[in-house]
Motif scaffolding. Structure first.
Motif, PDB file in Angstrom:
ATOM      1  N   ALA A   1       4.194  -3.232  -4.289  1.00 56.69           N
ATOM      2  CA  ALA A   1       2.847  -3.644  -4.679  1.00 56.69           C
ATOM      3  C   ALA A   1       2.795  -5.111  -5.095  1.00 56.69           C
ATOM      4  CB  ALA A   1       2.333  -2.755  -5.815  1.00 56.69           C
ATOM      5  N   ALA A   2       3.937  -5.681  -5.433  1.00 54.29           N
ATOM      6  CA  ALA A   2       3.993  -7.086  -5.841  1.00 54.29           C
ATOM      7  C   ALA A   2       4.631  -7.982  -4.773  1.00 54.29           C
ATOM      8  CB  ALA A   2       4.769  -7.227  -7.155  1.00 54.29           C
ATOM      9  N   TRP A   3       4.908  -7.430  -3.595  1.00 52.30           N
ATOM     10  CA  TRP A   3       5.631  -8.183  -2.562  1.00 52.30           C
ATOM     11  C   TRP A   3       4.655  -8.735  -1.528  1.00 52.30           C
ATOM     12  CZ3 TRP A   3       8.683  -6.124   2.164  1.00 52.30           C
ATOM     13  CH2 TRP A   3       9.437  -7.159   2.716  1.00 52.30           C
ATOM     14  N   HIS A   4       4.715 -10.039  -1.306  1.00 51.36           N
ATOM     15  CA  HIS A   4       3.903 -10.703  -0.280  1.00 51.36           C
ATOM     16  C   HIS A   4       4.846 -11.389   0.696  1.00 51.36           C
ATOM     17  CE1 HIS A   4      -0.130 -10.428  -2.269  1.00 51.36           C
ATOM     18  NE2 HIS A   4       0.647 -10.219  -3.316  1.00 51.36           N
ATOM     19  N   PHE A   5       4.719 -11.031   1.973  1.00 53.57           N
ATOM     20  CA  PHE A   5       5.529 -11.671   3.010  1.00 53.57           C
ATOM     21  C   PHE A   5       4.705 -11.684   4.293  1.00 53.57           C
ATOM     22  CE2 PHE A   5       8.761 -11.716   6.394  1.00 53.57           C
ATOM     23  CZ  PHE A   5       9.457 -12.856   6.021  1.00 53.57           C
TER      24      PHE A   5
ATOM     25  N   VAL B   1      -0.727  -5.196  -2.986  1.00 54.95           N
ATOM     26  CA  VAL B   1      -1.508  -3.957  -3.057  1.00 54.95           C
ATOM     27  C   VAL B   1      -2.361  -3.746  -1.823  1.00 54.95           C
ATOM     28  CG1 VAL B   1      -1.539  -3.907  -5.577  1.00 54.95           C
ATOM     29  CG2 VAL B   1      -3.316  -5.170  -4.338  1.00 54.95           C
ATOM     30  N   ASP B   2      -2.603  -4.817  -1.043  1.00 53.24           N
ATOM     31  CA  ASP B   2      -3.358  -4.661   0.200  1.00 53.24           C
ATOM     32  C   ASP B   2      -2.522  -4.021   1.298  1.00 53.24           C
ATOM     33  OD1 ASP B   2      -5.679  -5.764  -0.843  1.00 53.24           O
ATOM     34  OD2 ASP B   2      -5.048  -7.809  -0.359  1.00 53.24           O
ATOM     35  N   GLY B   3      -1.227  -3.936   1.088  1.00 52.95           N
ATOM     36  CA  GLY B   3      -0.372  -3.241   2.037  1.00 52.95           C
ATOM     37  C   GLY B   3      -0.117  -4.019   3.311  1.00 52.95           C
ATOM     38  N   PHE B   4       0.321  -3.279   4.317  1.00 49.76           N
ATOM     39  CA  PHE B   4       0.643  -3.833   5.630  1.00 49.76           C
ATOM     40  C   PHE B   4      -0.452  -3.376   6.587  1.00 49.76           C
ATOM     41  CE2 PHE B   4       2.523  -4.899   9.497  1.00 49.76           C
ATOM     42  CZ  PHE B   4       3.745  -5.525   9.337  1.00 49.76           C
TER      43      PHE B   4
ATOM     44  N   THR C   1      -3.032   2.723  11.297  1.00 48.03           N
ATOM     45  CA  THR C   1      -3.049   1.266  11.513  1.00 48.03           C
ATOM     46  C   THR C   1      -2.815   0.449  10.249  1.00 48.03           C
ATOM     47  OG1 THR C   1      -5.434   0.855  11.243  1.00 48.03           O
ATOM     48  CG2 THR C   1      -4.661   1.586  13.429  1.00 48.03           C
ATOM     49  N   PHE C   2      -2.567   1.079   9.101  1.00 48.06           N
ATOM     50  CA  PHE C   2      -2.210   0.324   7.903  1.00 48.06           C
ATOM     51  C   PHE C   2      -1.528   1.269   6.921  1.00 48.06           C
ATOM     52  CE2 PHE C   2      -5.883   2.430   6.287  1.00 48.06           C
ATOM     53  CZ  PHE C   2      -5.694   2.519   4.913  1.00 48.06           C
ATOM     54  N   ILE C   3      -0.731   0.676   6.052  1.00 48.30           N
ATOM     55  CA  ILE C   3      -0.134   1.428   4.947  1.00 48.30           C
ATOM     56  C   ILE C   3      -0.204   0.547   3.706  1.00 48.30           C
ATOM     57  CG2 ILE C   3       1.419   2.932   6.257  1.00 48.30           C
ATOM     58  CD1 ILE C   3       3.648   0.940   5.775  1.00 48.30           C
ATOM     59  N   ASP C   4      -0.352   1.173   2.554  1.00 45.71           N
ATOM     60  CA  ASP C   4      -0.344   0.433   1.305  1.00 45.71           C
ATOM     61  C   ASP C   4       0.444   1.229   0.282  1.00 45.71           C
ATOM     62  OD1 ASP C   4      -2.391   1.965  -0.573  1.00 45.71           O
ATOM     63  OD2 ASP C   4      -3.277   1.884   1.425  1.00 45.71           O
ATOM     64  N   PRO C   5       0.954   0.578  -0.763  1.00 40.66           N
ATOM     65  CA  PRO C   5       1.812   1.272  -1.736  1.00 40.66           C
ATOM     66  C   PRO C   5       1.151   2.469  -2.396  1.00 40.66           C
ATOM     67  CG  PRO C   5       1.990  -1.107  -2.011  1.00 40.66           C
ATOM     68  CD  PRO C   5       0.883  -0.870  -1.035  1.00 40.66           C
ATOM     69  N   ALA C   6      -0.181   2.447  -2.537  1.00 40.99           N
ATOM     70  CA  ALA C   6      -0.868   3.548  -3.213  1.00 40.99           C
ATOM     71  C   ALA C   6      -0.724   4.869  -2.465  1.00 40.99           C
ATOM     72  CB  ALA C   6      -2.345   3.211  -3.394  1.00 40.99           C
TER      73      ALA C   6
ATOM     74  N   LEU D   1       9.682   3.201  -8.538  1.00 45.36           N
ATOM     75  CA  LEU D   1      10.080   1.809  -8.755  1.00 45.36           C
ATOM     76  C   LEU D   1       9.928   0.989  -7.475  1.00 45.36           C
ATOM     77  CD1 LEU D   1      13.286   2.319 -10.938  1.00 45.36           C
ATOM     78  CD2 LEU D   1      11.098   1.360 -11.679  1.00 45.36           C
ATOM     79  N   LEU D   2      10.302   1.584  -6.342  1.00 46.95           N
ATOM     80  CA  LEU D   2      10.163   0.883  -5.068  1.00 46.95           C
ATOM     81  C   LEU D   2       8.695   0.652  -4.736  1.00 46.95           C
ATOM     82  CD1 LEU D   2      11.545  -0.264  -2.561  1.00 46.95           C
ATOM     83  CD2 LEU D   2      11.459   2.022  -1.556  1.00 46.95           C
ATOM     84  N   ARG D   3       7.842   1.643  -5.007  1.00 47.61           N
ATOM     85  CA  ARG D   3       6.410   1.497  -4.731  1.00 47.61           C
ATOM     86  C   ARG D   3       5.810   0.361  -5.562  1.00 47.61           C
ATOM     87  NH1 ARG D   3       1.424   3.021  -6.522  1.00 47.61           N
ATOM     88  NH2 ARG D   3       2.276   3.839  -8.459  1.00 47.61           N
ATOM     89  N   LEU D   4       6.170   0.293  -6.837  1.00 46.27           N
ATOM     90  CA  LEU D   4       5.659  -0.777  -7.693  1.00 46.27           C
ATOM     91  C   LEU D   4       6.180  -2.139  -7.241  1.00 46.27           C
ATOM     92  CD1 LEU D   4       5.983   0.963 -11.179  1.00 46.27           C
ATOM     93  CD2 LEU D   4       3.908   0.610  -9.819  1.00 46.27           C
TER      94      LEU D   4
END
Length: 243
Positions: A43-47, A62-65, A145-150, A37-40
């Motif tokens: 995936a919809a959070w933009h900040f 979905v592009d991650g950090f 250097t990056f992380i994404d929900p997937a 649930l947190l991963r999903l």
């Protein structure tokens, strides 16, 4: 990194509170469901925050950090970072060993026995686990250097449980041994290319059937320690017998 570990510890405690009455497989499924649930949600959070040089950083769905460039900006070599990560691992292992020798550590190992505050101990254990996991996640994020929900799909949690089931429960070195078998042997070897998940799942099934507490559980550690004590040469003072 420390703030991330503290946040992970807080998250672990918050997850443990509503699941106190669950145990075993039910508890594992509940925590995996929460992680999904947190991963999903992520995936919809933009900040996005704009830095002084005009670049935008922060989670972008979905592009991650992306653009976690601290290591590159400070010219940290892969070898130096390996030493740093290995040092962090050794410190965590040493801390767990030291904790196991305290009254609190013994209470955590004996949870379920009469007279112990089981609920508080379970929340504390979940908080410690969350802090260690967050520390590992921070090390991982800086390296790639990056992380994404997937990246954090349910299989990551399944593998984490499998490390303990294969390596050994209730010991510090058990999960480390399990991770070494999976990542060091199955993933790094071309012999198991394309079959890693099948072999790993088969190992978990075999261990659940014939050795449910893993290779290096507390009984195995006790036997190894007893064997080591028997093999040690006698002390010079003890070797001198009175006439």
């Amino acid at each position: 990194m420390l703030l991330g570990a503290a946040t992970g510890g807080l998250g672990g405690a918050l997850v443990a509170l509503p699941t106190l009455r669950l145990s075993g497989l039910h508890y594992a499924v509940a925590t995996l469901a929460f992680a999904e649930l947190l991963r999903l949600g992520l995936a919809a959070w933009h900040f996005q925050v704009r830095e002084a040089d005009g670049t935008w950083v922060g989670p972008a769905g979905v592009d991650g950090f992306r653009d976690i460039r601290w290591l590159l900006e400070h010219q940290v070599t892969p070898e130096q970072y390996l030493v740093f990560a290995a040092s962090a691992l050794l410190l965590v292992l040493a801390g767990l060993v030291a904790l196991g020798r305290t009254r609190l550590g013994m209470a955590l190992q004996a949870v379920g026995a009469g007279g112990l505050p089981v609920h508080r101990l379970r929340v504390l254990a979940a908080a410690l686990a969350g802090a260690v996991a967050a520390l590992g996640g921070g090390l991982y994020a800086h390296r790639v250097t990056f992380i994404d929900p997937a990246v954090f799909d349910p299989m990551l949690g399944v593998h984490a449980v499998g490390y303990a089931l294969i390596g050994g429960l209730a010991t510090v070195a058990g999960p480390l041994l399990g991770a070494s078998i999976d990542l060091g042997l199955l993933e790094a070897s071309r012999l198991f290319e394309g079959w890693r998940m099948v072999v790993f799942g088969g190992l978990v099934a075999l261990f659940l059937r014939w050795r449910p507490r893993g290779l290096l559980d507390e009984a195995a550690v006790a036997r190894l320690a007893a064997g080591w004590r028997r093999r040690r040469p006698p002390d010079a003072a003890a070797a001198v017998r009175p006439a």
